[in-house]
Enzyme design. Structure first.
Site, short mmCIF file in Angstrom:
data_model
loop_
_atom_site.label_atom_id
_atom_site.label_comp_id
_atom_site.label_asym_id
_atom_site.label_seq_id
_atom_site.Cartn_x
_atom_site.Cartn_y
_atom_site.Cartn_z
CD GLU A 140 -3.14 -1.33 5.20
OE1 GLU A 140 -4.06 -1.28 4.35
OE2 GLU A 140 -2.27 -0.45 5.32
CB THR B 250 -0.88 0.10 1.26
OG1 THR B 250 -0.02 0.25 2.38
CG2 THR B 250 -1.73 -1.12 1.44
#
Ligand code: AMP
Length: 532
Positions: free
Chosen positions: A320, A177
């Protein structure tokens, strides 16, 4: 004492075995960038994935090794999902839209051993090759000009192989990310976390997939586990339709041609589909289900889709969280609500999926858990078996002692458990000590037909510390004034939330994952001064 049931490790190869056995002839269709189309089915994906296991083993790539892809959505990419994980490896899906320094960092940090890429990304490979120090092998998905072609590479094998076995806690996927600061961070999914996410995602009040579904996942396969579609579709034998392009015209044609009834995409995909339908005077393609998420879904789009009879699932999550954590579906009393009330439910981010727990805590005092009163906005925290514990190679956990992970989102929880996102922690606007939700200002602004994109940011104010301004990109050839927009916003938000100024720009900066980069926008407006 242990229980007395059978010993099955929950590994993703179970999914492809099931798909090939029970739904083997259900099609996987790809529309390629050059306009050609290819067809395979779940049996074909399994056969090719087993060949890929052999091809990887021939290169000495196996347990725990990172197999990277740099590719758009297509059936060969799907083969690598099952081939890399079936070889005991870790599939690392790289986002080709990242900047060079990020691409450099993540491939080296991941220690990728092989990269399989689309020919369209050859310029990236040429640029980065010397900087990628761990990649030993290159394979190209669709051409043999610079590297072995994928079909030839796996075509040399007979597919007479077995999946590599191991623990369900083994890693199987890696996805980075890109935050607004610092290096990208790696999220390492496990076989087990992906399997549990799959079971939960298949619930009717989540993805609601079944064998009749013909799914067009517009969300890229390199992003956030592809929202779980490669796994979930295999479990129920859904048809998958892949398109290398996001052009609305191509998507609409494919939807009709392949009887697509289910589309998954971020709000901008829906916006461009609706714009295309309006511009061409076509009818809305016959979709019955829509999944959206990734950023807030503007109310105006939800209204349009619902009015066309489309059942919308609006999800919230992040890389996540594998990624689905909450989903806005129909509560028990949905049918008795007015259209407007129904839209309100779908415009929020929904309730926690079974398996995920949520809470909000005070932004200034994280020890204080906030009530679910629909008023108290705080830092959103989440936990569950498919939520991250620790970033790849990090030396400490990303959670507290009770496994709460701080999402970086600001949200409020309503008494019925509904989640409503109001901001990112880093993007909140604090005026005279009170929070203003940039998301609500933006949602109200994009409801105007002439607004293509809008972003609210806080700028320095001598009296209030910060005041919001609205930065707007107009749609080509359309007109709207600042006063008109403020008039529209005044109907939707408290008076003191109204932006002090509206600035029109040609373009708003975006991050590598296509989201508005508030950080860059704030930098652009750093010296901006409001009148006192
Ligand atoms: P990513 O890991 O790139 O998928 O980004 C995750 C972030 O996207 C979340 O932390 C949110 O800030 C944002 N996001 C995801 N889904 C939604 C949604 N439905 N509404 C608003 N923001 C969202």
């Amino acid at each position: 004492m242990l229980g007395a049931m059978q010993d099955w490790e929950l590994r993703v190869s179970l999914l492809i075995d099931h798909a090939a056995r029970e739904h083997g002839s259900r099609e996987i269709v790809t529309s390629w960038a050059d306009g050609s189309e290819t067809r395979t089915d779940w049996s074909g994906i399994r056969r090719d994935a087993l060949k890929m296991v052999q091809a990887l083993q021939r290169l000495g790539i196996g347990k725990g090794d990172r197999v990277a892809t740099l590719a758009m959505n297509h059936s060969r990419h799907l083969v690598t999902w099952y081939g890399a994980t079936g070889a005991g490896g870790v599939l690392h899906t790289i986002n080709p839209r990242l900047f060079d320094d990020q691409l450099d960092y993540i491939a080296n940090h991941a220690e990728d051993r092989i990269l399989i890429y689309d020919a369209a990304f050859q310029p990236i490979v040429d640029r980065m090759r010397d900087r990628w120090t761990t990649i030993e092998h290159y394979v190209c998905f669709d051409a043999a000009d610079h590297a072995p072609a994928f079909e030839d590479w796996i075509g040399a094998e007979d597919g007479d192989a077995d999946w590599v076995q191991g623990s369900e806690r083994d890693p199987c996927m890696l996805c980075y990310t890109s935050g607004t600061t610092g290096h990208p961070k790696g999220v390492l999914f496990e076989h087990r976390s992906n399997m549990l996410h799959t079971y939960a995602a298949l619930m009717p009040q989540c993805l609601d997939l079944d064998a009749r579904a013909s799914v067009l996942p517009v969300v890229p396969m390199f992003h956030a586990n592809n929202w779980g579609f490669p796994w979930a579709a295999a479990a129920v034998g859904a048809k998958l339709v892949y398109c290398s392009s996001n052009a609305a015209e191509t998507l609409c044609r494919l939807i009709r041609q392949e009887d697509v009834n289910y589309v998954a995409g971020v709000p901008t995909v829906w916006l461009s589909l609706l714009q295309h339908v309006d511009a061409t005077g076509q009818e809305m393609p016959p979709i019955t289900k829509a999944l959206t998420g990734g950023s807030a879904m503007p109310r105006a789009i939800i209204e349009r889709l619902m009015a066309s009879g489309i059942r919308i699932a609006h999800a919230w999550g992040m890389t996540e969280t594998s990624p689905i954590a909450t989903i806005a579906f129909e509560p028990a009393n949905f049918d008795s609500l007015s259209f407007d009330e129904q839209v309100t439910i779908k415009a929020r981010q929904g309730t926690a999926l079974f398996g995920v727990e949520l809470r909000t805590v005070d932004l200034d005092d994280p020890a204080k858990v906030l009530p679910r009163d629909g008023k108290s906005a705080g830092a959103l925290q989440v936990r569950g078996p498919w939520v991250i514990k620790r970033y790849f190679k990090a030396d400490k956990d990303a959670t507290d002692a009770e496994q709460w992970f701080d999402t970086g989102d600001v949200a409020l929880l309503h008494p019925d458990g509904t989640l409503q996102l109001t901001d990112r922690t880093k993007d909140v606007i604090k005026s005279g000590g009170e929070w203003i939700s940039s998301v609500e200002l933006e949602n109200a602004a994009v409801a105007h037909p002439a607004v293509a994109e809008a972003a609210a940011i806080g700028v320095y104010h001598p009296k209030w510390d910060e005041r919001p301004i609205l930065v707007v990109v107009r749609k080509p050839g359309m007109a709207v004034t600042g006063e008109e927009l403020l008039g529209l916003l005044a109907q939707k938000v408290a008076k003191w939330w109204l932006p002090d100024a509206v600035e029109f720009v040609d373009e708003i900066p975006h991050t590598g994952t296509g989201k508005i980069s508030k950080k860059d926008l704030r930098d652009q407006f750093r010296t901006y001064r409001l009148a006192e």
